[in-house]
Every structure is written in structure tokens, then in C-alpha cells.
Design a protein around this motif. Structure first.
Motif, short mmCIF file in Angstrom:
data_model
loop_
_atom_site.label_atom_id
_atom_site.label_comp_id
_atom_site.label_asym_id
_atom_site.label_seq_id
_atom_site.Cartn_x
_atom_site.Cartn_y
_atom_site.Cartn_z
N GLY A 1 -6.79 -40.68 31.12
CA GLY A 1 -7.90 -40.69 32.07
C GLY A 1 -9.20 -39.96 31.53
O GLY A 1 -10.23 -40.37 31.71
N VAL A 2 -8.79 -38.76 30.80
CA VAL A 2 -10.05 -38.05 30.40
C VAL A 2 -10.61 -38.79 29.10
O VAL A 2 -11.96 -39.04 29.11
N LEU A 3 -9.57 -39.51 28.34
CA LEU A 3 -10.48 -40.34 27.34
C LEU A 3 -11.38 -41.42 27.82
O LEU A 3 -12.35 -41.77 27.25
N ARG A 4 -10.89 -41.82 29.00
CA ARG A 4 -11.87 -42.99 29.78
C ARG A 4 -12.91 -42.27 30.84
O ARG A 4 -13.18 -43.10 31.73
N GLY A 5 -13.17 -41.05 30.59
CA GLY A 5 -14.38 -40.45 31.45
C GLY A 5 -14.07 -39.84 32.60
O GLY A 5 -14.77 -39.46 33.55
N ALA A 6 -12.55 -39.78 32.98
CA ALA A 6 -12.21 -39.00 34.12
C ALA A 6 -12.58 -37.51 34.04
O ALA A 6 -12.78 -36.85 33.18
N ASP A 7 -12.52 -36.83 35.40
CA ASP A 7 -12.80 -35.44 35.22
C ASP A 7 -11.61 -34.65 34.36
O ASP A 7 -10.58 -35.20 34.68
N PRO A 8 -11.87 -33.91 33.53
CA PRO A 8 -10.84 -33.37 32.53
C PRO A 8 -9.95 -32.32 33.18
O PRO A 8 -8.96 -31.76 32.67
N HIS A 9 -10.14 -32.00 34.60
CA HIS A 9 -9.02 -31.10 35.11
C HIS A 9 -8.09 -31.70 35.58
O HIS A 9 -8.14 -32.64 36.20
N VAL A 10 -6.88 -31.19 35.05
CA VAL A 10 -5.53 -31.71 35.23
C VAL A 10 -4.64 -30.73 36.07
O VAL A 10 -4.76 -29.69 35.47
N GLY A 11 -3.74 -31.17 36.84
CA GLY A 11 -2.53 -30.24 37.44
C GLY A 11 -1.51 -30.47 36.90
O GLY A 11 -1.19 -31.27 36.10
N GLY A 12 -0.34 -29.56 37.34
CA GLY A 12 0.72 -29.66 36.95
C GLY A 12 1.92 -30.32 37.83
O GLY A 12 1.10 -31.12 38.90
N TYR A 13 3.02 -30.35 37.44
CA TYR A 13 3.74 -31.17 38.51
C TYR A 13 5.23 -30.35 38.26
O TYR A 13 5.62 -29.59 37.38
N ASP A 14 6.02 -30.41 39.51
CA ASP A 14 7.43 -29.80 39.58
C ASP A 14 8.36 -30.88 38.87
O ASP A 14 8.60 -31.87 39.69
N PRO A 15 9.08 -30.46 37.68
CA PRO A 15 9.88 -31.37 36.99
C PRO A 15 11.05 -31.81 37.98
O PRO A 15 11.60 -32.70 38.13
N ASP A 16 11.67 -30.71 38.76
CA ASP A 16 12.78 -30.69 39.67
C ASP A 16 12.70 -31.68 40.89
O ASP A 16 13.38 -32.48 41.26
N ALA A 17 11.31 -31.65 41.21
CA ALA A 17 10.79 -32.47 42.41
C ALA A 17 10.90 -34.04 42.01
O ALA A 17 11.39 -34.87 42.68
N LEU A 18 10.19 -34.13 40.83
CA LEU A 18 10.26 -35.52 40.48
C LEU A 18 11.48 -36.01 40.01
O LEU A 18 11.88 -37.16 40.35
N ALA A 19 12.41 -35.25 39.70
CA ALA A 19 13.77 -35.85 39.15
C ALA A 19 14.72 -36.32 40.51
O ALA A 19 15.45 -37.36 40.55
N ALA A 20 14.15 -35.35 41.52
CA ALA A 20 14.77 -35.61 42.84
C ALA A 20 14.23 -36.99 43.39
O ALA A 20 15.00 -37.86 43.79
N ALA A 21 12.91 -36.91 43.27
CA ALA A 21 12.30 -38.21 44.01
C ALA A 21 12.50 -39.54 43.25
O ALA A 21 12.86 -40.60 43.87
N ARG A 22 12.80 -39.43 41.87
CA ARG A 22 13.25 -40.63 41.12
C ARG A 22 14.60 -40.91 41.13
O ARG A 22 15.26 -41.90 40.82
N GLY A 23 15.41 -39.58 41.37
CA GLY A 23 16.85 -40.06 41.71
C GLY A 23 17.59 -39.97 39.96
O GLY A 23 18.39 -40.91 39.88
N TYR A 24 17.15 -39.41 39.26
CA TYR A 24 17.49 -39.37 37.86
C TYR A 24 18.98 -39.45 37.62
O TYR A 24 19.51 -40.00 36.85
N GLU A 25 19.77 -38.94 38.56
CA GLU A 25 21.51 -39.00 38.40
C GLU A 25 21.94 -40.32 38.49
O GLU A 25 23.00 -40.83 38.41
#
Length: 138
Positions: A48-72
Motif C-alpha cells: 500500500g505504501v509503495l503504491r501511494g497509500a498513507d504510510p500510517h499503519v496499525g497493528g493487529y491482535d494475532p490471537d484474535a486473528l487466529a480465532a477468527a480464522r479458526g487456525y485449529e
């Protein structure tokens, strides 16, 4: 980083993917999913940044992503495939970003040069390979 998917595939040869270390949160498949998701997430941010987007990026919660994607529930072969796709895209984008001198502004980490992102992501991928290895030897 090009060899990360093969490293995980070698480590996990003959495994079911449900192997778990008593002191760690995820199964070995969960760690494969996390590494793939982390590489994909950072590749998207950098692209995104390379293609001109705002360089501000946020973090993410890896445990929430694991739950949302159903890693198990993700089969190990599918997780390894996803890791390979993510790593390929990551190498392409981060190579471009390092060459361009791209800089991101992370919400909690502050200024992150592309080379910093690459180093952090490489550390994460190799650290979690160690988590997988120690899970399998436990």
C-alpha cells in the motif's frame, strides 16, 4: 525468507499438524498459519505504501486473528500452501520496498524502514520455526 516455507515443510514432514507444546498457545499448524498471516499482512501494508497509500499503519491482535480464522481447523497442508503464497508475495514486495527506501509509520512502533520490517518479520518467522521444532521434540 525465500526458504521459510521449505523450512517449515521439512520440520513438519510426517506430522499431523495438531502437535502441541504444553507451554505454547497454538498447535504447529497454528504457528504455520500465524507466520503466513503475518507475512501477508506486512506485505499488504508495505504494498500500500509503495503504491501511494498513507504510510500510517496499525497493528493487529494475532490471537484474535487466529480465532477468527479458526487456525485449529485448518489442515496442515493448506496452512503450508498459504505460507508459501504469503512468503512469495512478501519477498517480492519487501525487495521492492527496501530498494525504494520505503518507510512506514507504525501506530506503536513508530517509524519503520522497509529494512526494519524485513528484519522483524524474518525474526518472527525463524522464532516460530523454533517453537515448532521444540514442540516436536517435547
Amino acid at each position: 525468507m525465500r526458504g521459510v516455507p521449505q523450512r517449515y515443510a521439512r520440520l513438519l514432514r510426517g506430522c499431523t499438524g495438531v502437535e502441541r507444546h504444553p507451554e505454547l498457545a497454538w498447535s504447529v499448524t497454528g504457528y504455520v498459519c500465524h507466520v503466513g498471516d503475518n507475512l501477508r499482512s506486512w506485505a499488504e501494508r508495505v504494498a500500500g505504501v509503495l503504491r501511494g497509500a498513507d504510510p500510517h499503519v496499525g497493528g493487529y491482535d494475532p490471537d484474535a486473528l487466529a480465532a477468527a480464522r479458526g487456525y485449529e481447523q485448518i489442515p496442515l497442508p493448506a496452512a503450508l500452501w498459504s505460507l508459501e503464497q504469503s512468503a512469495t508475495a512478501w519477498v517480492q514486495v519487501l525487495t521492492e520496498a527496501v530498494d525504494a527506501g520505503a518507510v512506514l509509520l507504525h501506530a506503536t512502533r513508530g517509524q519503520q524502514r522497509a529494512v526494519d520490517v524485513a528484519g522483524n518479520n524474518a525474526h518472527d518467522a525463524h522464532h516460530h520455526a523454533w517453537d515448532v521444532a521444540r514442540t516436536l521434540s517435547a
